[in-house]
Design a protein around this motif. Structure first.
Motif, short mmCIF file in Angstrom:
data_model
loop_
_atom_site.label_atom_id
_atom_site.label_comp_id
_atom_site.label_asym_id
_atom_site.label_seq_id
_atom_site.Cartn_x
_atom_site.Cartn_y
_atom_site.Cartn_z
N THR A 85 51.58 46.01 -8.17
CA THR A 85 50.32 46.43 -8.80
C THR A 85 49.90 47.81 -8.31
OG1 THR A 85 49.63 44.14 -9.07
CG2 THR A 85 47.89 45.81 -9.14
N LEU A 86 50.04 48.06 -7.02
CA LEU A 86 49.72 49.37 -6.47
C LEU A 86 50.57 50.45 -7.14
CD1 LEU A 86 48.23 51.19 -4.43
CD2 LEU A 86 50.02 50.59 -2.77
N ALA A 87 51.86 50.18 -7.28
CA ALA A 87 52.74 51.14 -7.95
C ALA A 87 52.32 51.34 -9.40
CB ALA A 87 54.19 50.65 -7.88
N SER A 88 51.95 50.27 -10.08
CA SER A 88 51.52 50.37 -11.47
C SER A 88 50.21 51.14 -11.60
CB SER A 88 51.35 48.97 -12.08
OG SER A 88 52.61 48.32 -12.12
N GLN A 89 49.30 50.95 -10.66
CA GLN A 89 48.06 51.71 -10.70
C GLN A 89 48.33 53.21 -10.59
OE1 GLN A 89 45.98 49.71 -7.50
NE2 GLN A 89 44.73 48.58 -8.96
N HIS A 90 49.38 53.55 -9.86
CA HIS A 90 49.76 54.96 -9.74
C HIS A 90 50.57 55.45 -10.94
CE1 HIS A 90 48.28 56.30 -5.86
NE2 HIS A 90 48.52 55.09 -5.38
N GLY A 91 50.80 54.58 -11.91
CA GLY A 91 51.56 54.98 -13.09
C GLY A 91 53.06 55.06 -12.82
N GLY A 92 53.50 54.32 -11.81
CA GLY A 92 54.90 54.37 -11.40
C GLY A 92 55.79 53.43 -12.18
N ILE A 93 57.07 53.58 -11.93
CA ILE A 93 58.12 52.78 -12.55
C ILE A 93 58.68 51.86 -11.47
CG2 ILE A 93 60.35 52.86 -13.71
CD1 ILE A 93 59.46 55.82 -14.50
N TRP A 94 58.50 50.56 -11.61
CA TRP A 94 58.88 49.58 -10.60
C TRP A 94 60.33 49.14 -10.77
CZ3 TRP A 94 56.65 48.04 -6.23
CH2 TRP A 94 57.14 46.91 -5.60
N VAL A 95 61.04 49.04 -9.65
CA VAL A 95 62.42 48.57 -9.64
C VAL A 95 62.46 47.15 -9.09
CG1 VAL A 95 64.75 48.95 -8.75
CG2 VAL A 95 63.31 50.91 -9.32
N SER A 96 62.96 46.23 -9.90
CA SER A 96 63.11 44.84 -9.47
C SER A 96 64.34 44.70 -8.58
CB SER A 96 63.24 43.93 -10.69
OG SER A 96 64.46 44.23 -11.37
N LEU A 97 64.51 43.51 -8.03
CA LEU A 97 65.65 43.26 -7.13
C LEU A 97 66.98 43.35 -7.87
CD1 LEU A 97 66.42 42.59 -4.21
CD2 LEU A 97 66.24 40.17 -4.83
N GLY A 98 67.05 42.82 -9.07
CA GLY A 98 68.27 42.94 -9.87
C GLY A 98 69.44 42.09 -9.40
N LEU A 99 69.14 41.00 -8.70
CA LEU A 99 70.19 40.09 -8.23
C LEU A 99 69.87 38.66 -8.66
CD1 LEU A 99 70.57 41.22 -4.49
CD2 LEU A 99 72.22 41.60 -6.34
N LEU A 100 70.89 37.93 -9.05
CA LEU A 100 70.69 36.51 -9.29
C LEU A 100 70.46 35.81 -7.95
CD1 LEU A 100 73.49 35.85 -11.92
CD2 LEU A 100 71.01 35.90 -12.32
N PRO A 101 69.72 34.71 -7.94
CA PRO A 101 69.51 34.00 -6.69
C PRO A 101 70.78 33.26 -6.25
CG PRO A 101 68.49 32.81 -8.49
CD PRO A 101 69.00 34.10 -9.06
N SER A 102 70.93 33.11 -4.96
CA SER A 102 71.99 32.27 -4.41
C SER A 102 71.37 30.89 -4.23
CB SER A 102 72.46 32.82 -3.06
OG SER A 102 73.05 34.08 -3.23
N ASN A 103 71.53 30.05 -5.24
CA ASN A 103 70.82 28.77 -5.22
C ASN A 103 71.71 27.57 -5.51
OD1 ASN A 103 71.18 29.18 -7.95
ND2 ASN A 103 69.02 29.32 -8.46
N SER A 104 73.00 27.72 -5.20
CA SER A 104 73.90 26.57 -5.34
C SER A 104 73.90 25.74 -4.05
CB SER A 104 75.32 27.05 -5.65
OG SER A 104 75.86 27.70 -4.51
N LYS A 105 74.52 24.57 -4.10
CA LYS A 105 74.60 23.73 -2.91
C LYS A 105 75.40 24.42 -1.79
CE LYS A 105 76.18 19.93 -4.81
NZ LYS A 105 76.62 18.53 -4.98
N ASP A 106 76.31 25.29 -2.17
CA ASP A 106 77.14 25.97 -1.18
C ASP A 106 76.48 27.23 -0.60
OD1 ASP A 106 79.20 24.13 -1.48
OD2 ASP A 106 80.15 25.28 -3.09
N ALA A 107 75.33 27.60 -1.11
CA ALA A 107 74.67 28.83 -0.66
C ALA A 107 74.21 28.69 0.80
CB ALA A 107 73.47 29.13 -1.55
N THR A 108 74.25 29.83 1.49
CA THR A 108 73.81 29.87 2.89
C THR A 108 72.88 31.06 3.08
OG1 THR A 108 75.54 31.33 3.75
CG2 THR A 108 76.07 28.97 3.59
#
Length: 183
Positions: A111-134
């Motif tokens: 929100t702070l970045a958006s208030q400044h009129g900025g362009i936000w970069v998301s994480l861009g990674l799928l979650p590691s959410n399988s049973k084998d994930a550590t």
């Protein structure tokens, strides 16, 4: 090469380690928000000249630290002139709990970045959410808005899970890549 700044507050040193990893990935400079919520006066010129700014704060009581919030409020003079409009922004947070309401902190940073009129970069990674994930896997906490890190309350700064540190480097690289595309 794009100029990227990581500006962060760290209460106990864990968020500092994360900031260093994000900066490593982004080939960025670091600016520390001190225990009083201040940055050096010269740091404002660095932030104004930067192509990208990555915010970082621990999550305390479901939001960024008061020191980070004081810094954020100090940016209002820049906001008034739209001095950071169209800059690239990203953000990260760290807390002792797996959830710890970290998402609320990330949304505050976004929100702070958006208030400044900025362009936000998301994480861009799928979650590691399988049973084998550590905890050694990238994005093992399943974030998307930005970088989430978990440091157990009784852990030293050397005990941050490796997957979180690797995700921090990856996120820094992503911010740098997006910034280069837009430059």
């Amino acid at each position: 090469m794009a100029q990227i700044i990581v500006v962060y507050h760290s209460g106990y040193g864990h968020t500092k380690v994360v900031a260093e990893k994000v900066a490593e990935g982004a080939n960025a400079s670091l600016i520390t928000i001190d225990e009083h919520g201040d940055i050096p006066e010269s740091a404002w010129d660095e932030l104004n000249a930067a192509d990208a700014i990555i915010w970082g704060s621990p999550t305390y009581m479901g939001s960024p630290s008061w020191q980070f919030k004081k810094f954020a409020e100090a940016t209002s003079k820049i906001w008034f002139t739209q001095g950071w409009k169209d800059k690239v922004f990203g953000g990260f947070t760290n807390s002792a709990s797996f959830n710890g309401d970290k998402q609320v902190s990330l949304i505050a940073l976004q929100t702070l970045a958006s208030q400044h009129g900025g362009i936000w970069v998301s994480l861009g990674l799928l979650p590691s959410n399988s049973k084998d994930a550590t905890r050694k896997d990238l994005n093992n906490l399943g974030g998307s808005v930005g970088l989430l890190v978990q440091s157990p309350s009784d852990a030293s700064v050397d005990e941050i899970p490796q997957g979180d540190l690797d995700t921090a480097v990856s996120y820094g690289k992503r911010v740098a890549e997006i910034t280069a595309k837009l430059a």
